[in-house]
Design a protein around this motif. Structure first.
Motif, PDB file in Angstrom:
ATOM      1  N   LEU A 223      14.816 -12.007  -1.454  1.00  0.00           N
ATOM      2  CA  LEU A 223      14.690 -10.950  -2.461  1.00  0.00           C
ATOM      3  C   LEU A 223      13.538 -10.034  -2.063  1.00  0.00           C
ATOM      4  CD1 LEU A 223      15.136 -13.012  -5.779  1.00  0.00           C
ATOM      5  CD2 LEU A 223      16.873 -11.759  -4.481  1.00  0.00           C
ATOM      6  N   GLU A 224      13.886  -8.801  -1.784  1.00  0.00           N
ATOM      7  CA  GLU A 224      12.880  -7.795  -1.416  1.00  0.00           C
ATOM      8  C   GLU A 224      12.676  -6.923  -2.648  1.00  0.00           C
ATOM      9  OE1 GLU A 224      11.239  -7.524   1.405  1.00  0.00           O
ATOM     10  OE2 GLU A 224      12.320  -8.998   2.610  1.00  0.00           O
ATOM     11  N   LEU A 225      11.682  -7.254  -3.449  1.00  0.00           N
ATOM     12  CA  LEU A 225      11.493  -6.581  -4.742  1.00  0.00           C
ATOM     13  C   LEU A 225      10.292  -5.625  -4.658  1.00  0.00           C
ATOM     14  CD1 LEU A 225      12.151  -9.785  -6.895  1.00  0.00           C
ATOM     15  CD2 LEU A 225      13.815  -8.149  -5.989  1.00  0.00           C
ATOM     16  N   GLY A 226       9.790  -5.240  -5.801  1.00  0.00           N
ATOM     17  CA  GLY A 226       8.709  -4.253  -5.786  1.00  0.00           C
ATOM     18  C   GLY A 226       7.510  -4.739  -6.575  1.00  0.00           C
ATOM     19  N   GLY A 227       6.884  -3.829  -7.288  1.00  0.00           N
ATOM     20  CA  GLY A 227       5.710  -4.183  -8.087  1.00  0.00           C
ATOM     21  C   GLY A 227       4.638  -3.123  -7.933  1.00  0.00           C
ATOM     22  N   LYS A 228       3.501  -3.379  -8.594  1.00  0.00           N
ATOM     23  CA  LYS A 228       2.406  -2.405  -8.543  1.00  0.00           C
ATOM     24  C   LYS A 228       1.449  -2.777  -7.418  1.00  0.00           C
ATOM     25  CE  LYS A 228       0.871  -0.396 -12.364  1.00  0.00           C
ATOM     26  NZ  LYS A 228       1.665   0.836 -12.364  1.00  0.00           N
ATOM     27  N   SER A 229       1.529  -2.038  -6.315  1.00  0.00           N
ATOM     28  CA  SER A 229       0.671  -2.349  -5.166  1.00  0.00           C
ATOM     29  C   SER A 229      -0.683  -1.656  -5.330  1.00  0.00           C
ATOM     30  CB  SER A 229       1.355  -1.889  -3.878  1.00  0.00           C
ATOM     31  OG  SER A 229       2.555  -2.614  -3.702  1.00  0.00           O
ATOM     32  N   PRO A 230      -1.748  -2.441  -5.512  1.00  0.00           N
ATOM     33  CA  PRO A 230      -3.062  -1.851  -5.778  1.00  0.00           C
ATOM     34  C   PRO A 230      -3.740  -1.339  -4.518  1.00  0.00           C
ATOM     35  CG  PRO A 230      -3.234  -4.237  -5.687  1.00  0.00           C
ATOM     36  CD  PRO A 230      -1.779  -3.910  -5.460  1.00  0.00           C
ATOM     37  N   CYS A 231      -4.634  -0.395  -4.707  1.00  0.00           N
ATOM     38  CA  CYS A 231      -5.390   0.158  -3.584  1.00  0.00           C
ATOM     39  C   CYS A 231      -6.857   0.254  -4.014  1.00  0.00           C
ATOM     40  CB  CYS A 231      -4.825   1.538  -3.240  1.00  0.00           C
ATOM     41  SG  CYS A 231      -5.651   2.298  -1.858  1.00  0.00           S
ATOM     42  N   ILE A 232      -7.664  -0.650  -3.493  1.00  0.00           N
ATOM     43  CA  ILE A 232      -9.085  -0.677  -3.869  1.00  0.00           C
ATOM     44  C   ILE A 232      -9.859   0.218  -2.900  1.00  0.00           C
ATOM     45  CG2 ILE A 232     -11.118  -2.162  -4.146  1.00  0.00           C
ATOM     46  CD1 ILE A 232      -9.185  -4.539  -4.574  1.00  0.00           C
ATOM     47  N   VAL A 233     -10.659   1.114  -3.452  1.00  0.00           N
ATOM     48  CA  VAL A 233     -11.492   1.975  -2.595  1.00  0.00           C
ATOM     49  C   VAL A 233     -12.953   1.701  -2.943  1.00  0.00           C
ATOM     50  CG1 VAL A 233     -11.984   4.325  -1.843  1.00  0.00           C
ATOM     51  CG2 VAL A 233      -9.667   3.732  -2.577  1.00  0.00           C
ATOM     52  N   LEU A 234     -13.698   1.190  -1.967  1.00  0.00           N
ATOM     53  CA  LEU A 234     -15.111   0.890  -2.201  1.00  0.00           C
ATOM     54  C   LEU A 234     -15.976   2.084  -1.772  1.00  0.00           C
ATOM     55  CD1 LEU A 234     -15.389  -2.872  -1.121  1.00  0.00           C
ATOM     56  CD2 LEU A 234     -14.923  -1.882  -3.377  1.00  0.00           C
ATOM     57  N   PRO A 235     -17.194   2.174  -2.335  1.00  0.00           N
ATOM     58  CA  PRO A 235     -18.041   3.355  -2.070  1.00  0.00           C
ATOM     59  C   PRO A 235     -18.373   3.549  -0.597  1.00  0.00           C
ATOM     60  CG  PRO A 235     -18.996   1.943  -3.787  1.00  0.00           C
ATOM     61  CD  PRO A 235     -17.780   1.252  -3.300  1.00  0.00           C
ATOM     62  N   ASP A 236     -18.389   2.462   0.190  1.00  0.00           N
ATOM     63  CA  ASP A 236     -18.788   2.597   1.603  1.00  0.00           C
ATOM     64  C   ASP A 236     -17.643   3.084   2.499  1.00  0.00           C
ATOM     65  OD1 ASP A 236     -17.407  -0.082   1.471  1.00  0.00           O
ATOM     66  OD2 ASP A 236     -17.843   0.048   3.619  1.00  0.00           O
ATOM     67  N   ALA A 237     -16.432   3.213   1.923  1.00  0.00           N
ATOM     68  CA  ALA A 237     -15.272   3.604   2.747  1.00  0.00           C
ATOM     69  C   ALA A 237     -15.441   5.021   3.278  1.00  0.00           C
ATOM     70  CB  ALA A 237     -14.001   3.523   1.893  1.00  0.00           C
ATOM     71  N   ASP A 238     -14.732   5.316   4.354  1.00  0.00           N
ATOM     72  CA  ASP A 238     -14.648   6.710   4.799  1.00  0.00           C
ATOM     73  C   ASP A 238     -13.694   7.399   3.819  1.00  0.00           C
ATOM     74  OD1 ASP A 238     -13.757   9.123   5.961  1.00  0.00           O
ATOM     75  OD2 ASP A 238     -14.381   8.406   7.926  1.00  0.00           O
ATOM     76  N   LEU A 239     -14.262   8.063   2.834  1.00  0.00           N
ATOM     77  CA  LEU A 239     -13.447   8.547   1.705  1.00  0.00           C
ATOM     78  C   LEU A 239     -12.480   9.654   2.100  1.00  0.00           C
ATOM     79  CD1 LEU A 239     -15.739   8.463  -1.461  1.00  0.00           C
ATOM     80  CD2 LEU A 239     -14.183   6.739  -0.569  1.00  0.00           C
ATOM     81  N   ASP A 240     -12.882  10.438   3.089  1.00  0.00           N
ATOM     82  CA  ASP A 240     -11.989  11.525   3.496  1.00  0.00           C
ATOM     83  C   ASP A 240     -10.712  10.944   4.138  1.00  0.00           C
ATOM     84  OD1 ASP A 240     -11.400  14.297   3.749  1.00  0.00           O
ATOM     85  OD2 ASP A 240     -11.689  14.046   5.909  1.00  0.00           O
ATOM     86  N   ILE A 241     -10.908   9.977   5.030  1.00  0.00           N
ATOM     87  CA  ILE A 241      -9.747   9.326   5.656  1.00  0.00           C
ATOM     88  C   ILE A 241      -8.938   8.577   4.584  1.00  0.00           C
ATOM     89  CG2 ILE A 241      -9.098   7.392   7.183  1.00  0.00           C
ATOM     90  CD1 ILE A 241      -9.775   9.657   8.874  1.00  0.00           C
ATOM     91  N   ALA A 242      -9.658   7.898   3.682  1.00  0.00           N
ATOM     92  CA  ALA A 242      -8.969   7.130   2.626  1.00  0.00           C
ATOM     93  C   ALA A 242      -8.078   8.068   1.809  1.00  0.00           C
ATOM     94  CB  ALA A 242      -9.984   6.438   1.723  1.00  0.00           C
ATOM     95  N   ALA A 243      -8.657   9.207   1.377  1.00  0.00           N
ATOM     96  CA  ALA A 243      -7.903  10.144   0.536  1.00  0.00           C
ATOM     97  C   ALA A 243      -6.668  10.655   1.280  1.00  0.00           C
ATOM     98  CB  ALA A 243      -8.799  11.318   0.144  1.00  0.00           C
ATOM     99  N   ARG A 244      -6.841  10.962   2.571  1.00  0.00           N
ATOM    100  CA  ARG A 244      -5.724  11.507   3.348  1.00  0.00           C
ATOM    101  C   ARG A 244      -4.603  10.476   3.490  1.00  0.00           C
ATOM    102  NH1 ARG A 244      -6.448  13.896   9.418  1.00  0.00           N
ATOM    103  NH2 ARG A 244      -4.953  15.594   9.187  1.00  0.00           N
TER     104      ARG A 244
END
Ligand code: NAD
Length: 470
Positions: A223-244
């Protein structure tokens, strides 16, 4: 009195009869020619040839079903399937080789190995969002493992389904593969038949119907189902790359991707820095007016359009927010100030809406993710190795990806599948080959010497010797 669940399951509704179709496929399987590696290889090669010969028609069908831009459709459907085929053809002989395992001393003389054998006839039921990929990528593994198959593409992507029904019998062995078009009545009738495996891609409600139907025949299911896939973004991330990367992953196929980041978890400061970056990248990708962009898709039907526009009120619209029912267009939208109990957080969004849920830190984000169903995918953006380790060790999901989204699905040697509410079983590459094979245990015993230890009459001396040996 019939209930809504009965109606959904098609109980009591007459439908077509696929008994003869299944009997034909079963006879083909019984003839053993699908076991031949050369036959498997030829089917795989023909599958790619089918997509190449009719590339323009397939791209047109995907545009008509979902407004898919040609490059996106090519990348996520046609080339995805072609690379799956390429990988399988390259490694199939190795996957098929029996694998020796150690035979313990008490079972000597002897040798033991695991031999993969095809299962038989597989039912492949697909969803509409990647109407070719979710049917043909499992089919690659089904063929590699030496099986026959019935393909049931989704009725919600009718142009793609029609092309599969037209070309699959032309390019693949028609004695071994069949395509059935149709909706619930056809799916229900197909599910009455006995298969050797069923792979279903779609929502959990129908997943339960599929599993219940399979249980009647003791048929294993993927069964290949779905769901809410979360995406955690921490303050130290490269935010520009993360946003893109997040913007690309969320808004490709107008957000109708099972492994798209469903929502972002970030602290207040990170959210404040992320929103303008998301807005900037969305402008770069889709221009000032995404409705006029030929790189942005449309919602599959009116029901989903209405469901999605009703979710726009679940927070403050920070980016986007416009919609046009005439085109089933919803602008790429970022929502802030979202309450964890709001409607947009209660179900998989499956559309171009990206809520940001404020969480104080990694631990709070992990606690939030773990309080819900196990998702199909989970994402973390952070450069901190300790945070990455903590995330990997505590978050259960079908797949996880660090510092990107979706890209893991392009790695042929990673299994693709869910866990818990997001599904069971996995395919792609060798994992797919094994999923549609029976891994048969084989032992070959030598004839001499035939050690008498295990045979009656039992005795203390035999017993004591055995205790020392084992
Ligand atoms: P859908 O409505 O197209 O249904 C999928 C299949 O189920 C179709 O072939 C359809 O004919 C059949 N079906 C529908 N109702 C039925 C019934 N009552 N009885 C028997 N068969 C029935 O697809 P969907 O459910 O809208 O798919 C969307 C979901 O699929 C999302 O949750 C998404 O995350 C998930 N999905 C998962 C993956 C994955 O690989 N895990 C990939 C794509 C989509």
């Amino acid at each position: 009195m019939s209930t809504a669940t009965d109606e959904m399951a098609g109980i009591g509704q007459p439908g077509p009869d696929y008994g003869d179709l299944l009997a034909g496929l079963r006879a083909t399987f019984a003839s053993d020619h699908t076991r031949d590696p050369a036959w498997r290889d030829a089917q795989l090669a023909n599958l790619v040839r089918m997509l190449q010969d009719h590339e323009a028609e397939f791209l047109e069908a995907l545009a008509s079903d979902l407004g898919k831009p040609p490059m996106e459709a090519w990348l996520t459907e046609l080339s995805y399937i072609a690379s799956e085929v390429k990988h399988s053809r390259k490694h199939l002989k190795r996957w098929m080789k029996p694998r020796s395992v150690r035979t313990p001393a008490f079972a000597q003389p002897g040798s033991s190995w695991v031999q993969a054998e095809p299962l038989g006839v597989v039912l492949v039921m697909g969803a509409w969002n990647y109407p070719l990929q979710v049917v043909l990528a499992p089919l690659v593994a089904v063929i590699a493992a030496g099986n026959c198959a019935v393909l049931k593409p989704s009725e919600l992507a009718p142009a793609s389904a029609a092309l599969l029904a037209r070309y699959v019998p032309e390019y693949l062995d028609p004695q071994a593969f069949a395509v059935v078009e149709g909706a619930v009545a056809e799916s229900t009738a197909l599910l009455r038949e006995r298969y050797d495996h069923i792979i279903y891609t779609g929502g959990g409600a129908v997943g339960r119907i599929v599993m219940a139907a399979a249980a009647k025949h003791l048929t294993p299911v993927t069964l290949e189902l779905g769901g809410k896939s979360p995406c955690i973004v921490l303050p130290d991330a490269d935010l520009d790359i993360a946003a893109r990367r997040i913007a690309w992953g969320r808004f490709t196929n107008a957000g109708q991707t099972c492994i798209a980041p469903d929502y972002i978890l970030a602290d207040a400061d990170t959210e404040a820095r992320l929103v303008p970056l998301l807005a900037g990248h969305l402008r770069e990708m889709y221009g000032e007016d995404p409705q006029r962009s030929d790189s942005f898709g449309r919602i599959v039907n009116d029901r989903h359009f209405e469901r999605l526009t009703a979710l726009l009120g679940s927070g403050t619209v920070a980016v986007g927010g416009r919609s046009d029912p005439a085109e089933r267009y919803i602008e790429p939208t970022v929502l802030t100030g979202v309450d964890p109990d709001s409607p947009v957080m209660r179900e998989e969004i499956f559309g171009p809406l990206l809520p940001i849920l404020r969480t104080d830190d990694l631990e709070a984000a992990i606690t939030h993710v773990r309080s819900g169903d196990k998702p199909l995918a989970a994402y973390l953006f952070s450069k901190d190795k300790a945070a990455q380790r903590r995330f990997l060790d505590t978050v259960s999901a079908g797949s996880v990806c660090l510092n990107d989204v979706i890209m893991f699905s392009a790695v042929p040697e990673l299994p693709f599948g869910g866990v818990g509410e997001s599904g069971m079983g996995a395919y792609k590459g060798e994992n797919g080959f094994r999923n549609f094979s029976h891994l048969k245990a084989v032992m070959r015993r030598g004839i001499w010497p035939d050690v008498p230890l295990r045979y009656a009459p039992y005795s203390d001396s035999k017993f004591n010797f055995l205790k020392k040996l084992l």
